[in-house]
Write a protein that holds these residues in place. Structure first.
Motif, PDB file in Angstrom:
ATOM      1  N   ALA A 554       0.819  -1.206   0.000  1.00  0.00           N
ATOM      2  CA  ALA A 554       0.000   0.000   0.000  1.00  0.00           C
ATOM      3  C   ALA A 554       0.859   1.264   0.000  1.00  0.00           C
ATOM      4  CB  ALA A 554      -0.926  -0.002   1.207  1.00  0.00           C
ATOM      5  N   GLY A 555       2.189   1.082   0.027  1.00  0.00           N
ATOM      6  CA  GLY A 555       3.084   2.225  -0.065  1.00  0.00           C
ATOM      7  C   GLY A 555       3.594   2.761   1.253  1.00  0.00           C
ATOM      8  N   THR A 561       5.195   7.510  10.530  1.00  0.00           N
ATOM      9  CA  THR A 561       4.443   7.420  11.777  1.00  0.00           C
ATOM     10  C   THR A 561       2.953   7.327  11.474  1.00  0.00           C
ATOM     11  OG1 THR A 561       6.082   8.752  12.961  1.00  0.00           O
ATOM     12  CG2 THR A 561       3.904   8.578  13.957  1.00  0.00           C
ATOM     13  N   VAL A 562       2.289   6.363  12.087  1.00  0.00           N
ATOM     14  CA  VAL A 562       0.834   6.267  11.974  1.00  0.00           C
ATOM     15  C   VAL A 562       0.220   7.188  13.011  1.00  0.00           C
ATOM     16  CG1 VAL A 562      -1.173   4.757  12.141  1.00  0.00           C
ATOM     17  CG2 VAL A 562       0.934   3.903  11.098  1.00  0.00           C
ATOM     18  N   VAL A 563      -0.486   8.206  12.548  1.00  0.00           N
ATOM     19  CA  VAL A 563      -1.058   9.216  13.429  1.00  0.00           C
ATOM     20  C   VAL A 563      -2.482   8.858  13.848  1.00  0.00           C
ATOM     21  CG1 VAL A 563      -1.698  11.663  13.615  1.00  0.00           C
ATOM     22  CG2 VAL A 563       0.376  10.996  12.373  1.00  0.00           C
ATOM     23  N   ALA A 564      -3.247   8.300  12.905  1.00  0.00           N
ATOM     24  CA  ALA A 564      -4.649   7.992  13.207  1.00  0.00           C
ATOM     25  C   ALA A 564      -5.088   6.749  12.447  1.00  0.00           C
ATOM     26  CB  ALA A 564      -5.547   9.174  12.838  1.00  0.00           C
ATOM     27  N   VAL A 565      -6.098   6.067  12.990  1.00  0.00           N
ATOM     28  CA  VAL A 565      -6.672   4.864  12.391  1.00  0.00           C
ATOM     29  C   VAL A 565      -8.175   5.092  12.275  1.00  0.00           C
ATOM     30  CG1 VAL A 565      -7.008   2.387  12.590  1.00  0.00           C
ATOM     31  CG2 VAL A 565      -4.908   3.438  13.495  1.00  0.00           C
ATOM     32  N   ASN A 566      -8.675   5.108  11.044  1.00  0.00           N
ATOM     33  CA  ASN A 566     -10.114   5.343  10.834  1.00  0.00           C
ATOM     34  C   ASN A 566     -10.604   6.575  11.599  1.00  0.00           C
ATOM     35  OD1 ASN A 566     -10.127   3.109   9.205  1.00  0.00           O
ATOM     36  ND2 ASN A 566     -11.031   1.743  10.736  1.00  0.00           N
ATOM     37  N   ASN A 567      -9.818   7.639  11.468  1.00  0.00           N
ATOM     38  CA  ASN A 567     -10.138   8.948  12.058  1.00  0.00           C
ATOM     39  C   ASN A 567     -10.066   8.986  13.578  1.00  0.00           C
ATOM     40  OD1 ASN A 567     -10.637  10.172   9.512  1.00  0.00           O
ATOM     41  ND2 ASN A 567     -12.687   9.230   9.487  1.00  0.00           N
ATOM     42  N   GLN A 568      -9.485   7.965  14.191  1.00  0.00           N
ATOM     43  CA  GLN A 568      -9.227   7.988  15.622  1.00  0.00           C
ATOM     44  C   GLN A 568      -7.727   8.075  15.848  1.00  0.00           C
ATOM     45  OE1 GLN A 568     -11.954   4.354  16.693  1.00  0.00           O
ATOM     46  NE2 GLN A 568     -11.587   5.518  18.573  1.00  0.00           N
ATOM     47  N   PRO A 588     -12.875  -1.210   5.596  1.00  0.00           N
ATOM     48  CA  PRO A 588     -11.474  -1.028   5.192  1.00  0.00           C
ATOM     49  C   PRO A 588     -10.694  -0.175   6.202  1.00  0.00           C
ATOM     50  CG  PRO A 588     -12.932  -0.728   3.330  1.00  0.00           C
ATOM     51  CD  PRO A 588     -13.810  -0.815   4.536  1.00  0.00           C
ATOM     52  N   ILE A 589      -9.443  -0.522   6.387  1.00  0.00           N
ATOM     53  CA  ILE A 589      -8.607   0.152   7.370  1.00  0.00           C
ATOM     54  C   ILE A 589      -7.980   1.386   6.725  1.00  0.00           C
ATOM     55  CG2 ILE A 589      -6.616  -0.126   8.906  1.00  0.00           C
ATOM     56  CD1 ILE A 589      -7.176  -3.225   8.577  1.00  0.00           C
ATOM     57  N   GLU A 590      -8.207   2.535   7.339  1.00  0.00           N
ATOM     58  CA  GLU A 590      -7.686   3.787   6.809  1.00  0.00           C
ATOM     59  C   GLU A 590      -6.693   4.367   7.807  1.00  0.00           C
ATOM     60  OE1 GLU A 590     -10.289   6.559   4.454  1.00  0.00           O
ATOM     61  OE2 GLU A 590      -9.917   7.830   6.218  1.00  0.00           O
ATOM     62  N   VAL A 602      -3.734   6.348   3.805  1.00  0.00           N
ATOM     63  CA  VAL A 602      -3.480   5.072   3.140  1.00  0.00           C
ATOM     64  C   VAL A 602      -4.598   4.099   3.513  1.00  0.00           C
ATOM     65  CG1 VAL A 602      -1.886   3.145   2.879  1.00  0.00           C
ATOM     66  CG2 VAL A 602      -0.987   5.454   3.262  1.00  0.00           C
ATOM     67  N   LYS A 603      -5.167   3.462   2.501  1.00  0.00           N
ATOM     68  CA  LYS A 603      -6.230   2.482   2.745  1.00  0.00           C
ATOM     69  C   LYS A 603      -5.686   1.070   2.577  1.00  0.00           C
ATOM     70  CE  LYS A 603     -10.088   5.491   1.484  1.00  0.00           C
ATOM     71  NZ  LYS A 603     -11.293   5.661   0.637  1.00  0.00           N
TER      72      LYS A 603
END
Length: 633
Positions: A554-555, A561-568, A588-590, A602-603
């Protein structure tokens, strides 16, 4: 073959190769001749505030050219990475006069001086400026402890094998401190300890741990004639307190090692052990000691179900495997002749195997935790080493020289020193094969005793080996085509997880991590390696991305750094719930990912659920892991 008696062909190769390499720089090649006199080495280790070792050496010398070397090849590090960048203020004097010196243009660890007429010795002085922060290297001095490695605090004359150079060492410690080392004391004057004269190679193999708060715990087995001690230094007295059961488990580890190897290659053994959040952790083997550093909670944060780390049994095993017996191409006449690492899959790989085994046999790590630990290794070589598509285990023995143990991006694809755990898998399969074909009458224990347990009591010389020696000893245990067995796995023609099923177990993935894996994730990170293909820190920083995984495809790359998961806002729990929710593809995981000063979404349409490695028994197949990990009577 011992280091004292080299074959003529090897001696000529060393001398010839060194001569060719040093012809332009005029560095005398090492010769097996004694150095005249004894070098006096004095180290002042009292400057804790500025973290500086002050070194003075008085070196017997004759008028004429003299080349002094700073050791570069680190035994146990398998690489030329000694701290020459941290020495400063070098001066040389003779007859009270300061001498000019010149660094060799081809070998920056060599210093050329001209000894004047009438001089009988040269006085060398320098400062070893230890790291003042972790960004400069491992911290070795704190207000409460220090780690003095003589490899970094001494020069030696070129032209001689290091075992022919005698040294009279003495160290001045901070007032009231306790020092642990394999060296034998020869007297004291206040806080200055004079140690007995030793050859330079034994000096380098005998580092010091010293501390304000210290305790030496006797681990000598009942009836043992050779002392084994655990010298502990800590940030505070409370961290030194060990429960009787904990001490008994450490004693059992020593006893189980002696049952395994059947010999001792030391006149005494001193574990050097720091419990600190200030001094850098480490694990480095020596013949009569080992340097071991972990956090402060080793004893008082002990979890009986997960047990202790296998650090101490691993480094203790090295007294036999790596120090007394070592690969022939790892033996060198001094610390500036290059080593070769081709047999590290024995030196480190089999040590990795026995470290886990001895931790289990002694009770330092309970049987279920030992099996869980093995599951993590098996999963690595089943799914998390895509680099095996272009590299093999044998090639990774070059990694200490290639990378000097620097961190790597995409470690799973680049690979890094996989001869440790990959070697462990090879030796597990060898053990299972021997046990199966001999009906349990023989095992890899027999190899350990035959290969490492020779010449009980001998320690002042090393016994080297070749690939052919390893094969011959295995054939002595059980006749088989061991050369092909080993080469197929080392050279990438066979997989590395065959020992798991051969031992009656299989690798499976479940939606919850094992208790052992959970205990080892106390740092707060998140492990999604076998699902999304990510490992993350507590703050969402991506430590590694598995090559060709859902995240990679997915690139997403390492260092982001992952800042948020599905807007959380990111947390391990939030990402875990997102993975669970998408097993039917309806959620789907965003991920909101930060790269430098940019953000992007990234999805991931990953539907495989959470996956964590475990081992399960294969019904109807003999269980060999349990007897492998069970204490010897």
């Amino acid at each position: 073959m011992t280091r004292r008696l080299l074959p003529l062909a090897l001696s000529l190769l060393i001398a010839g190769g060194a001569s060719a390499q040093n012809a332009a720089s005029s560095i005398p090649p090492p010769q097996d001749v004694p150095y005249p006199g004894t070098i006096k080495l004095e180290v002042d280790a009292t400057n804790l505030a500025q973290r500086i070792f002050r070194v003075k050496q008085t070196i017997p010398a004759q008028p004429g050219p003299l080349t002094l070397l700073y050791p570069m090849w680190v035994p146990g590090g398998h690489t030329p990475r000694n701290a020459i960048d941290k020495i400063a203020g070098i001066t040389f004097k003779a007859n009270g006069q300061k001498l000019d010196w010149k660094r060799d243009p081809l070998d920056v660890a060599a210093f050329h001086i001209e000894v004047p007429a009438g001089a009988t010795e040269v006085v060398a002085e320098f400062d070893y400026l230890t790291p003042t922060s972790g960004s400069q290297g491992r911290v070795v001095m704190t207000p409460n402890m220090l780690n003095l490695q003589f490899l970094s605090a001494a020069l030696y004359p070129a032209g001689h094998y290091t075992h022919r150079i005698m040294v009279d060492p003495r160290v001045t410690y901070p007032a009231g401190w306790t020092a642990f080392t394999a060296l034998h004391e020869d007297g004291r004057s206040g806080d200055t300890v004079d140690y007995k004269d030793v050859p330079f190679d034994i000096l380098v193999d005998s580092p010091v741990y010293a501390g304000r708060y210290a305790k030496n715990i006797d681990l000598t087995p009942a009836g043992g004639k050779v002392p084994v001690k655990l010298g502990v230094i800590a940030d505070a007295p409370k961290y030194l307190e060990a429960k009787p059961k904990q001490i008994e488990q450490h004693k059992a580890m020593v006893a189980q090692a002696l049952k395994l190897y059947g010999a001792q290659h030391y006149d005494h053994y001193q574990f050097l052990f720091s419990l600190s959040d200030q001094m850098g952790g480490n694990g480095l083997e020596h013949q009569r000691s080992s340097e071991n550093g972990v956090g402060t909670d080793y004893f008082n944060g002990w979890n009986e179900k997960t047990g202790f780390t296998d650090l101490l049994p691993h480094e203790y095993t090295h007294s036999w495997n790596g120090k007394y017996r070592r690969g022939k191409d790892l033996w060198t006449p001094n610390f500036n002749v290059p080593m070769q690492d081709s047999l590290l899959w024995v030196y480190e790989g089999q040590t990795q195997y026995w470290g886990n085994v001895l931790a289990a046999r002694s009770g330092m790590r309970p049987l279920p935790a030992s099996i869980d630990a093995l599951a993590l290794v098996a999963a690595t070589y089943a799914e998390n080493r895509p680099g095996l598509s272009w590299r093999n285990i044998q090639d990774t023995t070059n990694d200490p020289i290639i990378a000097s143990r620097a961190p790597r991006a995409y470690r799973n694809y680049q690979m890094s020193e996989d001869y440790y755990s990959g070697g462990q898998m090879i030796w597990l399969e060898a053990d299972a094969l021997i046990r199966t074909r001999t009906g349990g009458k023989k095992s890899l224990d027999d190899f350990a005793k035959a290969f490492f347990g020779v010449n009980d009591g001998e320690w002042e010389q090393q016994n080297t080996y070749t690939f052919e020696d390893v094969v011959a000893t295995l054939n002595g245990v059980m006749p088989y085509d061991w050369a092909t067995f080993l080469r197929e796995r080392l050279d990438g023609k066979k997989g590395l997880t065959g020992g798991i099923e051969a031992a009656g177990w299989k690798l499976v993935f479940k939606d919850t991590p094992s208790a052992y894996a959970k205990a080892n994730a106390r740092w707060g990170g998140a492990d999604f390696v076998y699902s999304l293909g990510l490992s993350l820190g507590k703050d969402g920083g991506i430590g590694d991305v598995r090559w060709d995984s859902p995240a990679f495809n997915a690139g997403i790359g390492t260092g982001a750094t992952v800042v948020a998961v599905n807007n959380q806002a990111f947390s391990a729990d939030v990402l875990e719930e997102a993975v669970k929710a998408n097993t039917d593809g309806k959620a789907p995981i965003e991920l909101l990912v930060k790269e430098f000063d940019r953000y992007r979404t990234v999805k991931l349409d990953y539907r495989g659920g959470l996956r964590y490695p475990h081992l399960e028994r294969i019904p109807g197949k003999p269980d060999l892991l349990t007897p492998i990990l069970t204490a010897r009577k």
